[in-house]
Every structure is written in C-alpha cells, then in structure tokens.
Design an enzyme around this catalytic site. Structure first.
Site, PDB file in Angstrom:
ATOM      1  N   ALA A  18      44.077  43.180  50.371  1.00 18.41           N
ATOM      2  CA  ALA A  18      44.748  43.521  49.121  1.00 18.41           C
ATOM      3  C   ALA A  18      44.164  43.892  48.087  1.00 18.41           C
ATOM      4  CB  ALA A  18      45.659  42.059  49.846  1.00 18.41           C
ATOM      5  N   ASP A  19      42.767  43.743  47.677  1.00 20.27           N
ATOM      6  CA  ASP A  19      42.642  43.594  46.222  1.00 20.27           C
ATOM      7  C   ASP A  19      40.406  43.369  46.615  1.00 20.27           C
ATOM      8  OD1 ASP A  19      42.717  43.476  43.862  1.00 20.27           O
ATOM      9  OD2 ASP A  19      41.627  40.873  43.773  1.00 20.27           O
TER      10      ASP A  19
END
Length: 260
Positions: free
Chosen positions: A165-166
């Site tokens: 996600a990051d």
C-alpha cells in the site's frame, strides 16, 4: 510457515510466533522496556530493540494525513483479525511462505481504547546491516545495477499478487550492506501495513510502480536532471521489472535476486 499463538491481555491481545510465546508480554511493546534506538522512515514511531528472540524493529502504528490530527494513533475497532497489526503479521507470514523477501513477524498487539478504538504495535525481526533505497540515493551509491535488482524483486511480489500500500524509497531495503557495497545485498520490502494478496493482477501493479516513481522524485533522485534520472535509474528498474514479469507470465518462476 511458523505457527502463531494468540495470547489474551487485560486490554486486548497479542499474536506472536509460537516459538517465543512463553516470553512475549505487553512489556515487549514498550520502548522504555528496551535499550532502544529510533528507526528513520515512515509515519509511525519505530525503534530498534534487542529482544531474547534477537534484534527486532518495534513499530507503533500511527495515522497519516489530516485524520491524524483528530485520531492520532487510534483506529476504529472492527474485530481482532481486522486490526492493522494482526493483518500485517498474517500477511508477512504468508509472504514468507511464498519465498518473498520480507521481515519475519515476531509479535503483534492491539489494546482496546474507549470502547470503539484500539492502538497497535508490531515487532518484526531486524534485517541485518540494511540500508534503504532512500539512504543509498542520498549518498549517491545507487547505480543502474542496483535499480535493476529492485525492479526484479518488485516483479516477484507482483507476480505473487502481493500488493504494497505504500511502496516508496524508504520501504525498499538492501540487506547485508557494507561500506564497499552499500546496495550489494538482497533486496527486501518492508512495512506491509494495509497490504494484501490479490488474485486480480490488473492495474494496481503499475500504480504501485508509479507510487515508487513519485517517491524517488520527492526525495530528490532527479536532482541531477529528469533525463538522467529516467535513463540511469528509473529505466533500468522498469526494464528489469518488465523482463521478470514476462518470465513469470510465461510460466517460469521469477528469477531471484542473485544476492538473496
């Protein structure tokens, strides 16, 4: 995959590697309990700690963005298995079982707060002698070969359906770094908060890569010029990624990092 043990606490629960379950208590998630050193990168608070299970990174979950001004480190309760640390712990176990280079999860904890909220922490085994991609770029020690290895490693994750996600330059590590070869070790990905395994591999892999691209620009990787950045750093990563994905799509397992 190592077995996990669930331990109830007064205000929540701890999920931990079964081999260390007898030792793990709530004090393991208190930085003051250990002789600690802060770990840079990411929005959450993180400390390097020496535990009976070996060196580890203790991370306290903290929100980012505008909502952080309101909730800080509080998360809305929706059940134990939906807490951020439990989800990341279980995902890391699954990624390790797939042979992907991620930190080993040691223990995860949530503490219920004010009925509707909880706070969270995660302990993972320290990747030894590691340097981040961001650090290597800041020291001008990352070359095309290192970027190709990053691209090939990311391709392995994407081929397995592993969504990060990051994905940014602080969450890409070179393990076993030395002064002579700061980017010579195996490439790892860290911080899988909100990550997941996805059956559908359409669309999001390129979005993942573009997130990393924006991160590199943000930390100044293109300071010597856009054309040079694209030619000498980003294109080698992209080429290695594409080659590895094609190899995977043709039925062959993605080639592992030669230094893994």
């Amino acid at each position: 995959m190592n077995e996990a043990t669930l331990k109830a606490t007064g205000a929540g629960a701890i999920l931990c590697d079964a081999s260390i379950a007898a030792q793990v208590g709530e004090d393991w998630f208190d930085p003051a309990y250990w002789r600690t050193a802060a770990v840079a990168g990411g929005r959450g608070a993180a400390w390097r700690v020496q535990t009976p299970a070996g060196e580890a990174v203790l991370r306290h979950f903290r929100r980012g963005g505008s909502i952080a001004r309101v909730l800080g480190d509080l998360y809305v309760w929706a059940g134990a298995e939906k807490t951020r640390p439990f989800r990341e712990f279980r995902l890391l176990q699954r990624l390790q079982a797939l042979g992907l280079p991620v930190p080993q999860p040691l223990a995860a904890r949530y503490r219920r707060e004010r009925l509707l909220f909880y706070r969270a922490d995660l302990l993972t085994r320290l990747i030894p002698a590691a340097t981040t991609l961001a650090e290597g770029l800041a020291e001008r020690r990352i070359d095309a070969a290192a970027m190709r290895r990053v691209g090939a490693t990311i391709a392995r994750f994407h081929a397995a359906g592993a969504y990060h996600a990051d994905l940014n330059a602080h969450n890409v590590l070179f393990a076993g770094a030395t002064a002579e070869a700061p980017a010579g070790g195996a490439v790892h990905l860290i911080d899988f908060d909100r990550g997941e395994l996805r059956a559908d591999r359409r669309g999001w892999p390129q979005e993942n890569l573009q997130r990393l691209h924006r991160s590199l620009r943000k930390i100044g990787a293109a300071a010597d010029g856009e054309a040079r950045f694209e030619r000498e750093l980003w294109q080698p990563l992209q080429d290695a990624y594409t080659a590895a994905r094609q190899q995977s799509d043709n039925g062959a397992p993605p080639r592992q990092d030669r230094n893994a």
